[in-house]
Enzyme design. Structure first.
Site: not given
Length: 252
Positions: A47-49, A83, A87, A144, A171, A213, A232, A236
């Site tokens: 995932e490229w934020r 993002r 959120e 989120h 999601k 998770r 991120s 996590q």
């Protein structure tokens, strides 16, 4: 038969939840430097934020960086996400600028999937979904809540609305204040998994929610976010800890 979405070389929605790892570099050099250790760790998806990326609002800079990242990742699937601050993201953008950035990602032709936040202007969200699908890009629609865990029915309703808006995958991430909140998220996941026509991703954030998770295969979440380096989102888990846990909990 559970719904499955194919994203590059991944089948999301079947078997063990796939593992995504974020890249949060501010510069192109930082972004590309993150690729080697991530590839060595062998996640399923990156995932490229882009809300972390200094050049995100310049279309040419963003697209050039995206193409270089795409080339560096090889066969790894790429999800691109802006993002917004509200959120849990790094940067505040107006709605119009948010949609411009997302459109620039699509016209850059470098990503396999695009995160689209559900709670923006509905017509603009639907238009962006259509643009993504026309470019053969998977839409992961998201919401989120970093303050609380909504009621089970509300979580299911939000996920349901995402599918109604054309999401390929819906999601939802929530913040628990108690163990009961984690159970609410898991129950909502199980209910949505049974009622929706598309795969879902859910998580309860923070330390309290870490169990969510790990338990995606049991309750119905098709993707879990792990770390190789910087996280991120709160809660996590390091990829080298998450992968064996997911394998241990694998259903026969």
């Amino acid at each position: 038969m559970q719904p499955v979405v194919n994203c590059r070389n991944l089948s999301l929605g079947m078997g063990r939840p796939k593992i995504a790892v974020p890249i949060t570099g501010k510069t192109l050099a930082e972004i590309l430097a993150a690729v080697k250790p991530i590839k060595a760790a062998q996640p399923d998806l990156v995932e490229w934020r882009i809300d972390y990326f200094d050049g995100v609002t310049d279309a040419e800079t963003l697209q050039a960086a995206g193409r270089k990242l795409r080339a560096a990742l090889g066969d790894l699937a790429l999800l691109t996400t802006f993002r917004t601050k509200g959120e849990g993201g790094e940067r505040t953008l107006s709605d119009s600028d948010y949609f411009k950035v997302c459109a620039n990602v699509l016209t850059g032709h470098f990503t396999d999937a695009l995160d689209i936040e559900r709670y923006h202007a509905e017509a603009a969200v639907k238009q962006l979904v259509a643009q993504a699908h026309a470019a053969n890009v998977i839409v992961i629609m998201s919401n989120h809540d970093f303050d609380k865990t909504p009621a089970q029915a509300e979580i299911v309703q939000r996920l349901t609305s995402m599918v109604a808006f054309g999401a390929d995958i819906a999601k939802m991430a929530v913040m628990p204040q108690s163990v009961a909140d984690v159970l609410t998220l898991l129950a909502a996941t199980n209910e949505a998994r049974q009622s929706l026509s598309q795969p879902i991703i859910t998580m309860s954030m923070g330390d309290l929610g870490k169990v969510s998770r790990l338990a995606g295969e049991v309750f119905g979440s098709c993707l879990s976010f792990a770390t190789v380096g910087a996280a991120s989102a709160p809660g996590q888990i390091a990829l080298d800890h998450l992968r064996p846990a997911l394998e241990t909990l694998k259903l026969k």
